[in-house]
Design a protein around this motif. Structure first.
Motif, mmCIF file in Angstrom:
data_model
loop_
_atom_site.group_PDB
_atom_site.id
_atom_site.type_symbol
_atom_site.label_atom_id
_atom_site.label_comp_id
_atom_site.label_asym_id
_atom_site.label_seq_id
_atom_site.Cartn_x
_atom_site.Cartn_y
_atom_site.Cartn_z
ATOM 1 N N SER A 123 14.027 43.905 41.976
ATOM 2 C CA SER A 123 13.543 45.182 42.524
ATOM 3 C C SER A 123 12.167 45.524 41.960
ATOM 4 C CB SER A 123 14.538 46.307 42.200
ATOM 5 O OG SER A 123 15.807 45.967 42.720
ATOM 6 N N ILE A 159 15.302 51.062 43.437
ATOM 7 C CA ILE A 159 15.623 51.597 42.094
ATOM 8 C C ILE A 159 15.638 50.453 41.078
ATOM 9 C CG2 ILE A 159 17.359 52.801 40.703
ATOM 10 C CD1 ILE A 159 18.316 54.071 43.378
ATOM 11 N N THR A 212 20.943 47.257 42.125
ATOM 12 C CA THR A 212 20.817 47.190 43.593
ATOM 13 C C THR A 212 22.152 46.772 44.201
ATOM 14 O OG1 THR A 212 18.529 46.496 43.279
ATOM 15 C CG2 THR A 212 19.448 46.205 45.481
ATOM 16 N N ASP A 263 15.072 43.080 49.261
ATOM 17 C CA ASP A 263 15.527 43.072 47.874
ATOM 18 C C ASP A 263 17.047 43.092 47.916
ATOM 19 O OD1 ASP A 263 15.854 43.372 45.150
ATOM 20 O OD2 ASP A 263 15.591 45.551 45.220
#
Ligand SMILES: Nc1nc2c(ncn2[C@@H]2O[C@H](COP(=O)(O)OP(=O)(O)OP(=O)(O)O)[C@@H](O)[C@H]2O)c(=O)[nH]1
Ligand SMILES: [Mg+2]
Length: 405
Positions: free
Chosen positions: A235, A248, A256, A275
């Protein structure tokens, strides 16, 4: 029947704006415009396009709007028919009133891509060019737009014609050789000489194929997934590439959960970056990406002494990875120039330059069997240039257009 009806549509977007453009095309264009315009039009036809200022009026002679007419006369227009483009004020009430007047006087609302379809039927564009018109409108970047423009050019058209003519010549020569073997006036053709000519043709087709593949990459883009073990910085990498806190990031593994999708423009190539949630089993990942275009990234290189790399990556004999596909980065420190260059090289240039191995013709062949195959090929090339077509294909192509095009 196509070409008999007169069609109309708003060409610009259906929103409030300064100017809107309404197009009318077909044999009734000038009789319709004559009924809704307050001034008399120039004698029909004119050799050059005409620009006329005046007012659109309804049957009670009420003024609807002040407009500019851009008048084209068949066959010198986009569609090859009589075309009038009305530039009016971009208020949708006005636009709708004008459209309504045009319809009441005998035109029909154009379907998606119908103007371009007319242009195709009137020989103004071939299918490659028609597709290029749509690509140009939708091009997501400048390089994509330039490629679409290239496909619209007469040079591209000529390339196709060279292939088409050469195929036809080979077919004709084979036929004469088979049917009139005693005839002296024609080139003597053996399987070998025919194949050598065909191989040259194949090279040309491969270049055309490569170019169209390149155009598709720029047009449609590529989907690139960032996959790896939890907490390795996937991420962080996404955010660093985007220069935005999209996903995040946290020191805890398993942050994630759902795929985070983001658009990223890589030198004009639209990438969709994905992602993903961390995967524990490295081996599975390696197996899955083995045959896909991939790049192995070793992140957190700023803490190189702490890194514990899986054996798969380190072992030199591992056939999954060639060394050139491994890159060390620090996503946190945003040292990404090398990564961007690598992505460009691998995902864009490689994909563009890497053409699947094509079955070059090399074996001995019988001319009569070859002739049948060539006739099929000739038909396919003609389909590409739009000289042969089937309705289903046309529907598919033109349904992708917007209204008014
Ligand atoms: N030192 C260092 N830390 C990094 C680097 N990249 C990411 N991190 C840190 O590693 C931790 C995990 O980063 P994430 O980006 O959330 O990792 P992830 O792979 O998305 O993790 P999951 O979503 O849980 O699979 C965070 O604390 C980041 O700040 C780097 O290049 N160097
Ligand atoms: Mg993550």
């Amino acid at each position: 029947m196509f070409g008999k009806k007169t069609i109309t549509s708003l060409v610009t977007a259906p929103i409030t704006q300064n100017i809107a453009l309404i197009r009318i095309s077909g044999s009734q264009t000038y009789s319709i415009v004559g009924k809704i315009f307050d001034r008399s039009l120039p004698d029909y036809p004119q050799k050059k396009p005409q620009l006329i200022f005046g007012k659109i009026i309804n049957s009670q002679k009420e003024i609807i709007d002040e407009v500019l007419l851009l008048c084209f006369y068949q066959p010198r227009s986009f569609t090859g028919e009589d075309v009038v483009e009305i530039s009016c004020h971009g208020n949708l009430f006005i636009v709708n009133q004008i459209l309504q007047l045009i319809l009441e006087n005998g035109a029909e609302l154009a379907e998606k891509g119908e103007f371009t379809k007319q242009a195709f039927f009137n020989g103004k564009l071939n299918l490659v060019q028609a597709q290029a018109v749509n690509d140009l409108i939708r091009a997501p970047s400048l390089p994509a737009a330039q490629l679409a423009l290239h496909n619209l050019s007469p040079e591209t058209q000529k390339e196709l014609e060279v292939v088409e003519n050469e195929l036809l010549d080979i077919i004709a020569t084979i036929k004469v050789n088979i049917d009139y073997p005693e005839y002296d006036g024609v080139e003597y053709l053996t399987g070998k000489t025919a194949l050598s000519r065909l191989n040259k043709l194949l090279e040309k087709l491969l270049i055309i194929k490569k170019e169209s593949k390149k155009a598709r990459v720029y047009q449609e883009g590529l989907r690139v997934a960032i996959v790896g073990q939890p907490n390795v910085g996937k991420s962080t990498l996404l955010n660093a590439l985007l220069q935005e806190d999209k996903a995040i990031v946290s020191p805890l593994a398993g942050t994630t959960r759902d795929i985070v999708e983001a658009r990223y423009n890589l030198n004009g190539i639209p990438l969709t970056l994905l992602d993903t949630a961390g995967i524990h089993e490295d081996e599975n990942i390696f197996q899955k990406i083995k045959n896909k275009n991939h790049l192995v990234i070793i992140n957190k290189i700023d803490q190189e002494n702490k890194l514990q790399l899986p054996n798969d990556i380190c072992s030199a004999e591992n056939s999954c990875f060639s060394h050139k596909k491994i890159l060390k980065i620090s996503a946190k420190n945003q040292q990404l120039a090398e990564l961007e260059a690598k992505i460009n090289e691998l995902f864009a240039s490689d994909l563009i330059n890497n053409i699947s191995p094509y079955p070059y013709l090399s074996q001995e062949t019988y001319l009569d069997a070859l002739c049948g195959d060539l006739e099929v090929s000739y038909k396919l090339v003609q389909e590409l240039s739009g000289k042969e077509y089937n309705e289903d294909l046309l529907d598919i192509i033109f349904s992708k257009f917007c209204l008014g095009k």
